[in-house]
Design a protein around this motif. Structure first.
Motif, PDB file in Angstrom:
ATOM      1  N   GLY A   1     -26.826 -28.935  20.330  1.00  0.00           N
ATOM      2  CA  GLY A   1     -27.972 -29.552  20.019  1.00  0.00           C
ATOM      3  C   GLY A   1     -29.018 -29.643  20.989  1.00  0.00           C
ATOM      4  O   GLY A   1     -30.169 -30.214  20.977  1.00  0.00           O
TER       5      GLY A   1
ATOM      6  N   THR B   1     -28.890 -19.489  19.833  1.00  0.00           N
ATOM      7  CA  THR B   1     -29.967 -19.427  20.853  1.00  0.00           C
ATOM      8  C   THR B   1     -29.161 -19.414  22.197  1.00  0.00           C
ATOM      9  O   THR B   1     -29.620 -18.594  23.025  1.00  0.00           O
ATOM     10  N   CYS B   2     -28.265 -19.967  22.455  1.00  0.00           N
ATOM     11  CA  CYS B   2     -27.617 -20.025  23.739  1.00  0.00           C
ATOM     12  C   CYS B   2     -27.002 -18.615  23.927  1.00  0.00           C
ATOM     13  O   CYS B   2     -27.045 -18.232  25.101  1.00  0.00           O
TER      14      CYS B   2
ATOM     15  N   ALA C   1     -31.396 -24.130  26.302  1.00  0.00           N
ATOM     16  CA  ALA C   1     -30.382 -23.030  26.310  1.00  0.00           C
ATOM     17  C   ALA C   1     -30.534 -22.257  27.677  1.00  0.00           C
ATOM     18  O   ALA C   1     -31.649 -22.012  28.043  1.00  0.00           O
TER      19      ALA C   1
ATOM     20  N   GLY D   1     -19.176 -24.830  19.734  1.00  0.00           N
ATOM     21  CA  GLY D   1     -20.441 -24.782  18.470  1.00  0.00           C
ATOM     22  C   GLY D   1     -21.654 -25.303  19.229  1.00  0.00           C
ATOM     23  O   GLY D   1     -21.808 -25.641  20.406  1.00  0.00           O
ATOM     24  N   CYS D   2     -22.862 -25.481  18.468  1.00  0.00           N
ATOM     25  CA  CYS D   2     -23.981 -26.034  18.829  1.00  0.00           C
ATOM     26  C   CYS D   2     -23.738 -27.440  19.338  1.00  0.00           C
ATOM     27  O   CYS D   2     -23.431 -28.242  18.731  1.00  0.00           O
TER      28      CYS D   2
ATOM     29  N   CYS E   1     -30.859 -26.759  21.942  1.00  0.00           N
ATOM     30  CA  CYS E   1     -31.311 -25.416  21.484  1.00  0.00           C
ATOM     31  C   CYS E   1     -32.653 -25.027  22.650  1.00  0.00           C
ATOM     32  O   CYS E   1     -32.835 -23.918  23.100  1.00  0.00           O
TER      33      CYS E   1
ATOM     34  N   CYS F   1     -21.823 -23.757  24.886  1.00  0.00           N
ATOM     35  CA  CYS F   1     -22.247 -23.620  23.731  1.00  0.00           C
ATOM     36  C   CYS F   1     -22.405 -22.036  23.648  1.00  0.00           C
ATOM     37  O   CYS F   1     -22.929 -21.365  24.276  1.00  0.00           O
TER      38      CYS F   1
ATOM     39  N   ALA G   1     -23.652 -20.942  20.334  1.00  0.00           N
ATOM     40  CA  ALA G   1     -24.435 -20.729  19.141  1.00  0.00           C
ATOM     41  C   ALA G   1     -25.623 -19.871  19.362  1.00  0.00           C
ATOM     42  O   ALA G   1     -25.763 -19.342  20.559  1.00  0.00           O
TER      43      ALA G   1
ATOM     44  N   THR H   1     -28.234 -28.440  30.811  1.00  0.00           N
ATOM     45  CA  THR H   1     -28.948 -27.593  30.204  1.00  0.00           C
ATOM     46  C   THR H   1     -29.677 -26.431  31.043  1.00  0.00           C
ATOM     47  O   THR H   1     -29.590 -26.843  32.276  1.00  0.00           O
TER      48      THR H   1
END
Length: 249
Positions: A63, A30-31, A68, A60-61, A65, A26, A28, A88
């Motif tokens: 989910g 936050t990551c 992250a 992309g994200c 977040c 990911c 996005a 995660t």
């Protein structure tokens, strides 16, 4: 999205190469802020170490977040995402190695000559690159002086970042009595005009600035808006020694 939603998002994916699986990391907001670029580079390096036929891609994200940075493994021909293929909080070298082991069936060697040190340096460099891209000079300088002491090649970068942060002569070890800089790259100086108490625990602070570059367009929208309607401002405050980096703010 969680597993059921991700299966519809990625479930029709087919690898056109002989790779048995794909790792999607990911990227996005936050990551990325928590080191996704470093995780991607680390996983790529570990896949190479084991000689795995596995592709590593940005995504992309996903989910997750709140946990992250994260990544998923898409198995060739699978129609649904296996919950065991969701990873995660990939915040250590060992965590990255577990992703690679799951995708390739081979445990990356982490104790080889210089492997751990090389990957740790790579992760630090990627994290620093992201901090620089968003003008977080204190975060970018975290640990850099110590690295530059043993790696002369980093001294030029250290000097450049200190200059952008407003400390061209460096930051004193005790930081006592060292004034806040008058100029910081990509930041503007504001003056506190008034404070209006609202409750026992809140107040309205009114600031002013004559710098015409004081606002920055919000990064969302990839710059497609000719006249951005949302703006953001980051305020720096002098707090003294802190865990974010060597600067006093």
């Amino acid at each position: 999205p969680r597993s059921s939603e991700l299966s519809s998002q990625f479930g029709r994916c087919r690898c056109s190469s002989p790779a048995m699986a794909e790792i999607h990391v990911c990227h996005a907001g936050t990551c990325r802020a928590r080191g996704a670029e470093a995780v991607l580079a680390e996983i790529e390096e570990l896949v190479s170490e084991v000689g795995g036929r596995c592709k590593v891609r940005q995504s992309g994200c996903l989910g997750y977040c709140n946990e992250a940075p994260n990544a998923i493994i898409l198995e060739r021909g699978a129609r649904r995402l296996d919950p065991n293929n969701v990873f995660t909080r990939i915040r250590t070298l060992d965590a990255s190695a577990k992703v690679v082991e799951r995708a390739t069936g081979k445990r990356p060697p982490l104790e080889g000559a210089g492997t751990s040190e090389r990957l740790a340096s790579l992760r630090a460099a990627r994290a620093r690159q992201h901090a620089i891209s968003v003008s977080k000079w204190n975060t970018a300088l975290h640990g850099l002086a110590e690295q530059a002491a043993v790696k002369p090649a980093l001294r030029s970068e250290l000097s450049t970042l200190l200059r952008k942060a407003g400390f061209p002569e460096g930051v004193r070890a005790d930081r006592a009595g060292q004034a806040m800089p008058s100029a910081i790259a990509n930041y503007s100086q504001w003056s506190l005009e008034s404070v209006t108490p609202v409750t026992r625990h809140s107040a309205l602070f009114a600031f002013s600035s004559s710098d015409l570059k004081r606002g920055t367009p919000h990064p969302r929208g990839r710059g497609r808006m000719a006249e951005p309607v949302t703006w953001h401002t980051t305020l720096l405050a002098e707090v003294g020694p802190n865990a974010e980096g060597p600067l006093p703010w």
